[in-house]
Design an enzyme around this catalytic site. Structure first.
Site, PDB file in Angstrom:
ATOM      1  N   SER A 164       4.193   2.410   8.152  1.00 30.72           N
ATOM      2  CA  SER A 164       3.749   1.465   7.230  1.00 30.72           C
ATOM      3  C   SER A 164       4.916   0.953   6.465  1.00 30.72           C
ATOM      4  O   SER A 164       5.715   1.443   6.179  1.00 30.72           O
ATOM      5  CB  SER A 164       2.607   1.850   6.131  1.00 30.72           C
ATOM      6  OG  SER A 164       1.463   1.728   6.816  1.00 30.72           O
TER       7      SER A 164
ATOM      8  N   HIS B 280       0.869  -1.308   0.114  1.00 27.89           N
ATOM      9  CA  HIS B 280       0.075  -0.153  -0.179  1.00 27.89           C
ATOM     10  C   HIS B 280       0.838   1.306   0.032  1.00 27.89           C
ATOM     11  O   HIS B 280       0.290   2.561  -0.242  1.00 27.89           O
ATOM     12  CB  HIS B 280      -1.146   0.042   1.175  1.00 27.89           C
ATOM     13  CG  HIS B 280      -0.529   0.550   2.477  1.00 27.89           C
ATOM     14  ND1 HIS B 280       0.041  -0.337   3.454  1.00 27.89           N
ATOM     15  CD2 HIS B 280      -0.314   1.548   3.191  1.00 27.89           C
ATOM     16  CE1 HIS B 280       0.380   0.266   4.520  1.00 27.89           C
ATOM     17  NE2 HIS B 280       0.054   1.630   4.233  1.00 27.89           N
TER      18      HIS B 280
ATOM     19  N   ASP C 257      -0.211  -7.572   1.688  1.00 31.24           N
ATOM     20  CA  ASP C 257       0.207  -6.442   1.628  1.00 31.24           C
ATOM     21  C   ASP C 257       1.813  -6.484   1.794  1.00 31.24           C
ATOM     22  O   ASP C 257       2.142  -5.967   2.969  1.00 31.24           O
ATOM     23  CB  ASP C 257      -0.374  -5.346   2.924  1.00 31.24           C
ATOM     24  CG  ASP C 257      -0.227  -3.909   2.727  1.00 31.24           C
ATOM     25  OD1 ASP C 257       0.367  -3.582   1.536  1.00 31.24           O
ATOM     26  OD2 ASP C 257      -0.708  -2.919   3.461  1.00 31.24           O
TER      27      ASP C 257
HETATM   28  N1  ARG Z   1      -1.462   2.468   7.074  1.00 33.77           N
HETATM   29  C1  ARG Z   1      -0.449   3.135   8.073  1.00 33.77           C
HETATM   30  C2  ARG Z   1       0.803   3.661   7.161  1.00 33.77           C
HETATM   31  O1  ARG Z   1       0.386   3.828   6.045  1.00 33.77           O
HETATM   32  C3  ARG Z   1      -0.013   2.117   9.004  1.00 33.77           C
HETATM   33  C4  ARG Z   1      -1.068   2.060  10.184  1.00 33.77           C
HETATM   34  C5  ARG Z   1      -0.698   1.141  11.154  1.00 33.77           C
HETATM   35  N2  ARG Z   1      -1.761   1.513  12.095  1.00 33.77           N
HETATM   36  C6  ARG Z   1      -1.754   0.719  13.426  1.00 33.77           C
HETATM   37  N3  ARG Z   1      -2.846   1.161  14.124  1.00 33.77           N
HETATM   38  N4  ARG Z   1      -1.195  -0.146  13.802  1.00 33.77           N
HETATM   39  O2  ARG Z   1       1.739   4.220   7.471  1.00 33.77           O
END
Ligand code: ARG
Length: 254
Positions: free
Chosen positions: A203, A68, A113
């Site tokens: 992420s 992502h 992912d």
């Molecule tokens: N989707 C997030 C990013 O793009 C990571 C989120 C992780 N969230 C969590 N509550 N552990 O950086």
């Protein structure tokens, strides 16, 4: 903020079709909540990606990160990878460009992912082994990253931070996420009371632990969660052992 990953992933796919814009604005929203600064060289395999994600050196010239965070597969020289320093602004930080990206086959924003980035040159730093069986999908994990230290902060940090989080069973994780959790492809971690978690900007970074030989081994990739560090809402990580063969194959073909 809720459904952060789904929104991000769908955005990534849409952007990949519409343009080649980096995902900085979106990704800038996650880093470690409730952590402490990492020591110099504590996690020498950690890298930061210029669109605001983390990653780990899988080979000296290949980074494992989250799908992502990427705009799709193919030649891609747009990513700058920073390695070899906790402080992104340190004079000694190593900066290397990407040459290619390979996103997980079949990735559509739900599960799967993971992605690999080929680097323009090798980085002289230790790599992080990935788990090839599910035996390490338990216990206490370490998370590290340059992401937000509070949900919604949107800034990330310039210095690497770390924390420990306990494994959460799929059954307990589903109390929060129901069928949004893809059990075979994702694993959860976090205390029931919240307070410690990855967040936007983390992420793509690794979740790891010690193996039986007392070496770090990667069991997860930071993927998504409802907000960050909320009570009852564990972080969701790509289950690396499920994809270990696919990752090895894709790396050889990169
Ligand atoms: N989707 C997030 C990013 O793009 C990571 C989120 C992780 N969230 C969590 N509550 N552990 O950086």
């Amino acid at each position: 903020m809720i459904l952060a990953r789904r929104a991000a992933a769908v955005g990534a796919v849409a952007l990949a079709v519409a343009s080649l814009q980096p995902l900085g604005a979106q990704a800038a929203s996650t880093r470690i909540v409730g952590g402490t600064p990492a020591a110099q060289n504590e996690f020498p395999f950690m890298v930061q990606l210029s669109m605001g994600c983390g990653g780990a050196l899988y080979k000296k010239d290949v980074v494992l990160t989250a799908a992502h965070c990427m705009n799709g597969s193919g030649n891609d020289t747009s990513i700058t990878v920073t390695a070899g320093a906790n402080d992104l602004n340190a004079p000694g930080a190593i900066k290397v460009r990407s040459t290619k990206v390979k996103v997980a086959p079949g990735y559509d924003g739900t599960g799967k992912d993971w992605a690999l980035i080929k680097l323009a040159r090798s980085v002289d730093r230790p790599t992080l082994k990935i788990a090839t069986t599910d035996r390490y999908n338990r216990g206490t994990f370490t998370i590290a990253g340059w992401g937000d230290t509070q949900e919604g902060a949107g800034t990330g940090t310039t210095k690497l931070r770390k924390a420990n989080v306990p494994f959460v069973t799929d059954r307990v994780c589903k109390r929060q996420y129901g069928n949004r959790l893809v059990s075979k492809e994702e694993l959860c971690a976090g205390q029931q009371r919240g307070a410690i978690d990855t967040c936007q900007g983390d992420s793509g970074g690794p979740m790891f632990r010690k193996d039986d030989a007392n070496k770090w081994i990667q069991v997860g990739i930071v993927s998504w969660g409802d907000g960050c560090a909320r009570s009852g809402a564990p972080g969701v990580y790509t289950e690396v052992s499920t994809f270990a063969k696919d990752i090895a194959r894709a790396a050889s073909a990169l």
